[in-house]
Design a protein around this motif. Structure first.
Motif, PDB file in Angstrom:
ATOM      1  N   GLN A 188      37.395  53.497  30.407  1.00 30.79           N
ATOM      2  CA  GLN A 188      38.087  52.947  31.577  1.00 30.79           C
ATOM      3  C   GLN A 188      39.436  53.613  31.850  1.00 30.79           C
ATOM      4  OE1 GLN A 188      38.382  48.700  31.572  1.00 30.79           O
ATOM      5  NE2 GLN A 188      39.754  48.607  33.302  1.00 30.79           N
ATOM      6  N   LYS A 189      40.267  53.712  30.830  1.00 30.00           N
ATOM      7  CA  LYS A 189      41.613  54.255  31.024  1.00 30.00           C
ATOM      8  C   LYS A 189      41.576  55.665  31.594  1.00 30.00           C
ATOM      9  CE  LYS A 189      45.871  55.304  28.489  1.00 30.00           C
ATOM     10  NZ  LYS A 189      46.518  55.305  27.145  1.00 30.00           N
ATOM     11  N   VAL A 241      40.109  55.768  35.288  1.00 36.81           N
ATOM     12  CA  VAL A 241      41.087  55.270  36.266  1.00 36.81           C
ATOM     13  C   VAL A 241      42.181  56.303  36.500  1.00 36.81           C
ATOM     14  CG1 VAL A 241      42.910  53.556  36.615  1.00 36.81           C
ATOM     15  CG2 VAL A 241      40.642  52.830  35.883  1.00 36.81           C
ATOM     16  N   GLN A 242      42.675  56.901  35.438  1.00 44.34           N
ATOM     17  CA  GLN A 242      43.747  57.892  35.557  1.00 44.34           C
ATOM     18  C   GLN A 242      43.311  59.068  36.421  1.00 44.34           C
ATOM     19  OE1 GLN A 242      45.451  59.034  31.786  1.00 44.34           O
ATOM     20  NE2 GLN A 242      46.335  60.899  32.607  1.00 44.34           N
ATOM     21  N   TRP A 293      37.774  48.380  38.203  1.00 46.22           N
ATOM     22  CA  TRP A 293      38.741  49.043  37.322  1.00 46.22           C
ATOM     23  C   TRP A 293      40.023  49.403  38.074  1.00 46.22           C
ATOM     24  CZ3 TRP A 293      35.507  52.979  33.902  1.00 46.22           C
ATOM     25  CH2 TRP A 293      34.756  52.255  32.968  1.00 46.22           C
ATOM     26  N   LEU A 294      39.866  49.939  39.292  1.00 41.96           N
ATOM     27  CA  LEU A 294      41.050  50.291  40.088  1.00 41.96           C
ATOM     28  C   LEU A 294      41.849  49.044  40.447  1.00 41.96           C
ATOM     29  CD1 LEU A 294      39.618  53.031  42.500  1.00 41.96           C
ATOM     30  CD2 LEU A 294      41.196  53.371  40.598  1.00 41.96           C
ATOM     31  N   GLN A 337      41.904  46.168  38.786  1.00 39.72           N
ATOM     32  CA  GLN A 337      42.527  45.657  37.562  1.00 39.72           C
ATOM     33  C   GLN A 337      43.803  46.442  37.239  1.00 39.72           C
ATOM     34  OE1 GLN A 337      39.784  45.402  34.247  1.00 39.72           O
ATOM     35  NE2 GLN A 337      41.433  45.351  32.762  1.00 39.72           N
ATOM     36  N   HIS A 338      43.704  47.759  37.322  1.00 38.58           N
ATOM     37  CA  HIS A 338      44.880  48.607  37.057  1.00 38.58           C
ATOM     38  C   HIS A 338      45.982  48.328  38.074  1.00 38.58           C
ATOM     39  CE1 HIS A 338      47.248  52.223  36.155  1.00 38.58           C
ATOM     40  NE2 HIS A 338      47.307  52.394  37.466  1.00 38.58           N
ATOM     41  N   THR A 393      47.709  44.961  37.560  1.00 40.58           N
ATOM     42  CA  THR A 393      48.575  44.993  36.374  1.00 40.58           C
ATOM     43  C   THR A 393      49.889  45.689  36.669  1.00 40.58           C
ATOM     44  OG1 THR A 393      46.645  45.012  34.908  1.00 40.58           O
ATOM     45  CG2 THR A 393      48.738  45.750  33.975  1.00 40.58           C
ATOM     46  N   VAL A 394      49.799  46.849  37.313  1.00 43.92           N
ATOM     47  CA  VAL A 394      51.008  47.603  37.657  1.00 43.92           C
ATOM     48  C   VAL A 394      51.877  46.816  38.633  1.00 43.92           C
ATOM     49  CG1 VAL A 394      51.874  49.694  38.800  1.00 43.92           C
ATOM     50  CG2 VAL A 394      49.946  49.839  37.219  1.00 43.92           C
TER      51      VAL A 394
END
Length: 532
Positions: free
Chosen positions: A200-201, A204-205, A236-237, A239-240, A243-244
């Protein structure tokens, strides 16, 4: 010497001498052919290679050289047939030592031909065997280019991905990105491979980097994926992004984070194109609000209302925007509804509300709330707690409401917060708080812990504690609980603790016969007269 393009004639003479000494020396024959090629004697080189091939028809280095010479002479079919033989043998690396010897224009010719053949295969055939053949041609093209054929690396990486060779695909994407870190196709392609690997990380990056570089190219690529893959990318996008954004708005100083806010706008803008679900429109509204673009947020919020599952979440966003117009009662009502559904979400949204507005919100409660114990009141109490930074008054009210709704565990958490921060509270208030917690502990069958709370209350102020006990659970009921816990301690030979509990139990109900009997037994134990 040939690799450095120096003294091809001298090399030829030396290699010819070696061949004369040993006619079976294939390496010297190939060296002669390479020297003849560099001197421009292509036909002579071709004849010498054919002679060597007649002795060993399966030698990849000879086949590869002949293929290039055929291409150079314009015999594309013959050249391609020779390349096919090399592919069938499976030794594509044989081209590596040749490339430093051949001239730039001939290397380019090889690269162009092999790239064309690979694209033709991929256009017309999709079986695994065909994809593997295309990969071989692409490998020839990449070697011929000296490893710089970015488009061939990209196509080969995609082919490896289709064959399930994900780590090999990443290797090719890495090769592209090492030379061109902003390559959108390589970033998105590697992101899709990471998606398949459930990393995932990394996924997404890469996808965010690609979207920032050229969203117009990346979004159609995402939309071309299967439904499950699109949904996973969107989640995933989101969620990221959430969070940010939550971390960002919690700092209360968005002016220093303009770049991050711009990145979030890119993510949010892409999400509403990838998926039409309300949660993505709501996130876009949040990002617009964080950027101070309130009118745009208000207009866009209608999109969330036009989709399913908007409900309390969209209404709460509307409330945030309405606060800009000082519409406190309406905002408080929307927030109280969200509080019953998702307290964490409300906590996030309140970051958009300044301190003065939060103070007003904590005081906006309908007249019925203070004495009400239903779920509607619960929402207002939660709002008041969050906007007042855990004011103990509201915590007590919510605990009482939760207890009435039989949500004892949550009520206990509120009372624990109250007791932890007793500080300057009056003695009467502290006693009542311990009694309230004791009653809640009884409700969840934590009788020993409940007894400790009541003892603490009695120690602080006996008369106030007894009044609270009468209101609930009642002197008789609580005295029986004290006897049960004291009896247990007695049986465990914890005589001092049993005596203490019995003594306080008799303060609650001085006529309780069971407690009196237990006290007498404890006295006998203390005097050593007990016979077992």
């Amino acid at each position: 010497m040939l690799q450095k393009k120096r003294d091809a004639l001298g090399v030829y003479q030396l290699a010819s001498l070696l061949v004369e000494l040993d006619l079976s020396d294939e390496a010297s024959q190939i060296l002669c052919a390479d020297a003849l090629y560099q001197m421009g004697w292509v036909e002579e080189a071709h004849k010498l290679l054919l002679l060597s091939l007649s002795r060993n028809p399966q030698r990849s280095p000879i086949l590869a050289r002949l293929a290039l010479l055929q291409l150079k002479k314009g015999f594309l079919y013959d050249g391609n047939q020779l390349l096919k033989k090399v592919i069938k043998i499976g030794d594509t690396s044989c081209l590596l030592p040749i490339m430093d010897i051949f001239k730039d224009e001939d290397r380019k010719l090889m690269e162009t031909h092999c790239r064309f053949r690979a694209l033709t295969i991929l256009k017309n055939k999709q079986r695994d065997a065909d994809i593997k053949e295309a990969i071989a041609y692409l490998s020839f093209a990449i070697i011929a280019s000296g490893g710089s054929a970015e488009d061939c690396l990209l196509i080969r990486a995609q082919c490896y991905g289709r064959l399930g060779q994900k780590k090999t695909a990443i290797f090719d994407f890495n090769a592209i990105l090492k030379e061109d870190p902003g390559n959108v196709q390589a970033l998105s392609g590697r992101g899709f491979v990471y998606l398949a690997l459930k990393q995932q990380k990394e996924a997404v990056q890469d996808l965010i980097s690609a979207l920032k570089a050229e969203a117009g190219a990346v979004i159609p690529a995402i939309l071309s994926l299967k439904h499950e893959a699109r949904e996973l990318i969107a989640q995933w996008l989101l969620q990221h992004g959430r969070t940010v954004l939550a971390e960002l708005v919690a700092t209360k100083d968005l002016s220093k984070e303009r770049r991050t806010l711009r990145d979030l706008l890119v993510i949010a803008g892409a999400l509403i194109k990838i998926c039409k679900d309300a949660q993505y429109h709501i996130f876009y509204t949040d990002v617009l609000t964080a950027n101070g673009r309130y009118e745009e947020a208000l207009v866009h919020l209608q999109e969330a209302f036009d989709h399913s599952r908007a409900d309390e979440f969209a209404n709460a966003r509307l409330a945030v925007l309405q606060l800009k117009k000082r519409n406190m009662p309406v905002a408080a009502h929307s927030f109280s509804i969200l509080a019953r559904k998702d307290e964490r979400e409300l906590r996030f949204l309140l970051n958009f509300v300044d301190a003065k507005q939060q103070q007003h919100l904590s005081q906006v409660q309908p007249f019925f709330v203070a004495s009400s114990v239903d779920s509607k009141a619960l929402g207002y109490f939660t709002l008041a707690i969050l906007t007042s930074r855990d004011n103990p008054r509201y915590l007590r009210q919510r605990a009482a409401c939760l207890m009435h709704l039989k949500k004892y565990d949550k009520a206990l958490k509120d009372m624990e917060k109250v007791i932890q921060n007793h500080g300057s509270n009056s003695l009467r208030t502290r006693v009542q708080d311990h009694c309230s917690k004791g009653l809640l502990l009884l409700s969840v069958s934590e009788e020993e812990a409940a007894v400790k709370q009541y003892i603490e209350a009695l120690q602080l102020d006996e008369s106030t504690a007894l009044c609270s006990i009468i209101n609930g659970p009642g002197s008789g009921t609580l005295a029986r609980t004290f006897h049960k816990i004291a009896q247990y301690n007695f049986e465990m030979q914890h005589y001092e603790e049993a005596w203490k509990i019995t003594d306080y139990g008799l303060k609650i109900d001085k006529n309780n016969p069971e407690l009196k009997k237990l006290k007498t037994r404890l006295k006998r134990e203390a005097s050593g007269c007990s016979i077992h």
